[in-house]
Design a protein around this motif. Structure first.
Motif, PDB file in Angstrom:
ATOM      1  N   ASN A  95      25.143 -17.733  85.966  1.00  0.00           N
ATOM      2  CA  ASN A  95      25.969 -18.900  85.615  1.00  0.00           C
ATOM      3  C   ASN A  95      27.059 -19.146  86.648  1.00  0.00           C
ATOM      4  O   ASN A  95      27.389 -20.296  86.939  1.00  0.00           O
TER       5      ASN A  95
ATOM      6  N   THR B 228      25.447 -20.952  89.446  1.00  0.00           N
ATOM      7  CA  THR B 228      25.205 -22.350  89.086  1.00  0.00           C
ATOM      8  C   THR B 228      26.474 -23.182  89.237  1.00  0.00           C
ATOM      9  O   THR B 228      26.436 -24.297  89.773  1.00  0.00           O
ATOM     10  N   ILE B 229      27.598 -22.642  88.774  1.00  0.00           N
ATOM     11  CA  ILE B 229      28.873 -23.368  88.910  1.00  0.00           C
ATOM     12  C   ILE B 229      29.214 -23.564  90.377  1.00  0.00           C
ATOM     13  O   ILE B 229      29.663 -24.640  90.791  1.00  0.00           O
TER      14      ILE B 229
ATOM     15  N   LEU C  63      27.154 -23.722  92.994  1.00  0.00           N
ATOM     16  CA  LEU C  63      26.270 -24.705  93.626  1.00  0.00           C
ATOM     17  C   LEU C  63      26.551 -26.113  93.095  1.00  0.00           C
ATOM     18  O   LEU C  63      26.522 -27.082  93.869  1.00  0.00           O
ATOM     19  N   ASP C  64      26.821 -26.232  91.793  1.00  0.00           N
ATOM     20  CA  ASP C  64      27.160 -27.549  91.240  1.00  0.00           C
ATOM     21  C   ASP C  64      28.443 -28.089  91.874  1.00  0.00           C
ATOM     22  O   ASP C  64      28.540 -29.281  92.193  1.00  0.00           O
ATOM     23  N   SER C  65      29.428 -27.212  92.051  1.00  0.00           N
ATOM     24  CA  SER C  65      30.684 -27.639  92.685  1.00  0.00           C
ATOM     25  C   SER C  65      30.447 -28.084  94.115  1.00  0.00           C
ATOM     26  O   SER C  65      31.032 -29.064  94.583  1.00  0.00           O
TER      27      SER C  65
ATOM     28  N   VAL D 112      27.683 -29.381  95.362  1.00  0.00           N
ATOM     29  CA  VAL D 112      27.021 -30.691  95.347  1.00  0.00           C
ATOM     30  C   VAL D 112      28.025 -31.806  95.036  1.00  0.00           C
ATOM     31  O   VAL D 112      28.014 -32.867  95.671  1.00  0.00           O
ATOM     32  N   ILE D 113      28.917 -31.550  94.074  1.00  0.00           N
ATOM     33  CA  ILE D 113      29.902 -32.566  93.707  1.00  0.00           C
ATOM     34  C   ILE D 113      30.834 -32.859  94.884  1.00  0.00           C
ATOM     35  O   ILE D 113      31.147 -34.021  95.188  1.00  0.00           O
TER      36      ILE D 113
ATOM     37  N   THR E 108      35.017 -37.367  91.707  1.00  0.00           N
ATOM     38  CA  THR E 108      34.791 -35.971  92.086  1.00  0.00           C
ATOM     39  C   THR E 108      35.712 -35.047  91.297  1.00  0.00           C
ATOM     40  O   THR E 108      35.286 -34.003  90.779  1.00  0.00           O
TER      41      THR E 108
ATOM     42  N   PHE F 297      34.491 -34.831  87.652  1.00  0.00           N
ATOM     43  CA  PHE F 297      33.308 -33.976  87.513  1.00  0.00           C
ATOM     44  C   PHE F 297      33.661 -32.496  87.685  1.00  0.00           C
ATOM     45  O   PHE F 297      33.190 -31.633  86.935  1.00  0.00           O
ATOM     46  N   LEU F 298      34.508 -32.196  88.684  1.00  0.00           N
ATOM     47  CA  LEU F 298      34.899 -30.803  88.912  1.00  0.00           C
ATOM     48  C   LEU F 298      35.717 -30.265  87.740  1.00  0.00           C
ATOM     49  O   LEU F 298      35.512 -29.117  87.313  1.00  0.00           O
TER      50      LEU F 298
ATOM     51  N   LEU G 163      33.417 -29.501  84.931  1.00  0.00           N
ATOM     52  CA  LEU G 163      32.654 -28.292  85.222  1.00  0.00           C
ATOM     53  C   LEU G 163      33.503 -27.050  84.997  1.00  0.00           C
ATOM     54  O   LEU G 163      33.049 -26.057  84.410  1.00  0.00           O
TER      55      LEU G 163
END
Length: 296
Positions: free
Chosen positions: A33, A36-37, A39-41, A43-44, A93, A96-97, A100
Motif C-alpha cells: 500500500n 501504491t501511494i 506511485l499514485d503521488s 502520477v498526480i 493536484t 488529489f494529493l 490520497l
C-alpha cells in the motif's frame, strides 16, 4: 566511453546493492500500500511536471528569433483564460494529493491492526545505543540485532527506546515509526512470504547509527515454532541486571538470543523502572563521545 563506464560502475554496484531494501519491492500488505501511494503521488505530480516541460519546449520553439508568426506584445498584462489554466492544474493536484494522503493516513495507521483472521504475534522492540533488542513476550525469548517471524502472520510491534529517540524501519514491509524513551508506540506489519528483510535505524542517534541495522527473517509457521524451541533450549536469561549491561553503548554487536526473559521487562523499560541509558555524549560541551563499554 570505456572510462565513463568505469566511473559509473561503482555507482551501479551501490544501487544494485540497495535493491534488497527497496520499498518498490514490498513483502507485505503495508509495504504494498505504501508503494501504491508513492506511485499514485508520482502520477498526480506529473500532471504539473509533464505539461510544464512540454510548454517550456513549445514556448522556446515558437518564440524563437526566426519565427515571424510569433507576436511580440509588451503591453500584455492579464488574461483570465491563462490564469484559469495556470492555477487550476496545481489546485487539482493539491486536491488529489490531499485526498490520497487523507485516505492513506487513516487506512495505514500504524496502530491499526491488520484485517487478518490470524491472531497477531507480539514482538517488543527496544532501540539501544547502537543495537536492536527484540522480545517475544508470549514465547518468553529475546534476540539482539535480528528477529524471526512467521510468514503470513500479522506482527504487532510495540516499540520504545532505552536512550535517545530513534526510528524503526523495515523498508520492504512498510511504515517506519519512532521509538521514544518513556513511551511505547505500536506498529502492525506482515511478511507475506518467507524471505530475509533488511531493517535499520532511520534516525541519527550517534556514532554507531550507520551500523544499527538488523535482519528480520520471515519463515514458515512450522519453522518459527522449531526456532522458538531451539532458542529456549539454548538457554540464557535476560533479566534486569543483564539488560543493564546490554544497554551500555557498544557498536557492531553480533546477533544473539536468550532462552528466557524476565516477565514484564519491556514494561519496566517503558516505565523507566530500569533507568534509561545516558545517550551519545559526542558534542556535549565539546567533549568526545565516551563509550561505556561493550555488552558481555
Amino acid at each position: 566511453m570505456p572510462e565513463r563506464g568505469a566511473r559509473l560502475l561503482p555507482l551501479l554496484l551501490l544501487l544494485g546493492g540497495c535493491s534488497g531494501a527497496s520499498i518498490l519491492r514490498p513483502g507485505g500488505p503495508i509495504g504494498a500500500n505504501n508503494r501504491t501511494i508513492l506511485l499514485d503521488s508520482l502520477v498526480i505530480m506529473l500532471a504539473i511536471v509533464v505539461p510544464t516541460m512540454i510548454a517550456t519546449l513549445v514556448f522556446a520553439w515558437w518564440f524563437r528569433a526566426g519565427n515571424g508568426k510569433a507576436k511580440y506584445r509588451p503591453e500584455f498584462v492579464y488574461s483570465g483564460r491563462i490564469e484559469l489554466i495556470v492555477w487550476s492544474i496545481p489546485l487539482l493536484t493539491i486536491l488529489f494529493l490531499s485526498g490520497l494522503i487523507w485516505i492513506g493516513s487513516h487506512a495505514l495507521d500504524p496502530a491499526k491492526p491488520l484485517a487478518e483472521k490470524t491472531p497477531p504475534l507480539e514482538v517488543q522492540v527496544v532501540s539501544l545505543d547502537w543495537k536492536w533488542l527484540f522480545v517475544y513476550p508470549a514465547q518468553g525469548i529475546a534476540t539482539l540485532n535480528g528477529a524471526v517471524v512467521p510468514a503470513g502472520v500479522p506482527i504487532r510491534f510495540r516499540l520504545t527506546s532505552a536512550s535517545v529517540m530513534n526510528s524503526f524501519f523495515v523498508p520492504r514491509l512498510g511504515s517506519q515509526i519512532y521509538t521514544m524513551n518513556g513511551m511505547a508506540t505500536t506498529l502492525h506489519l506482515q511478511a507475506d512470504r518467507p524471505d530475509s528483510y533488511y531493517g535499520q535505524s532511520a534516525h541519527y542517534s550517534g556514532d554507531g547509527f550507520s551500523d544499527m541495522n538488523f535482519r528480520l527473517q520471515a519463515v514458515p509457521v512450522a519453522d518459527f515454532t522449531r526456532w522458538v524451541t531451539g532458542v529456549k533450549a539454548a538457554g540464557g536469561l535476560l533479566d534486569g541486571p543483564a539488560y543493564r549491561v546490554l544497554a551500555r553503548q557498544s557498536q557492531h554487536e553480533p546477533a544473539k538470543h536468550w532462552g528466557a526473559v524476565q516477565p514484564g521487562l519491556f514494561d519496566m523499560i517503558v516505565a523507566q523502572h530500569l533507568p534509561p541509558a545516558p545517550g551519545p555524549n559526542q558534542g556535549r560541551d565539546g567533549q568526545p563521545q565516551i563509550s561505556l563499554g561493550t555488552a558481555e
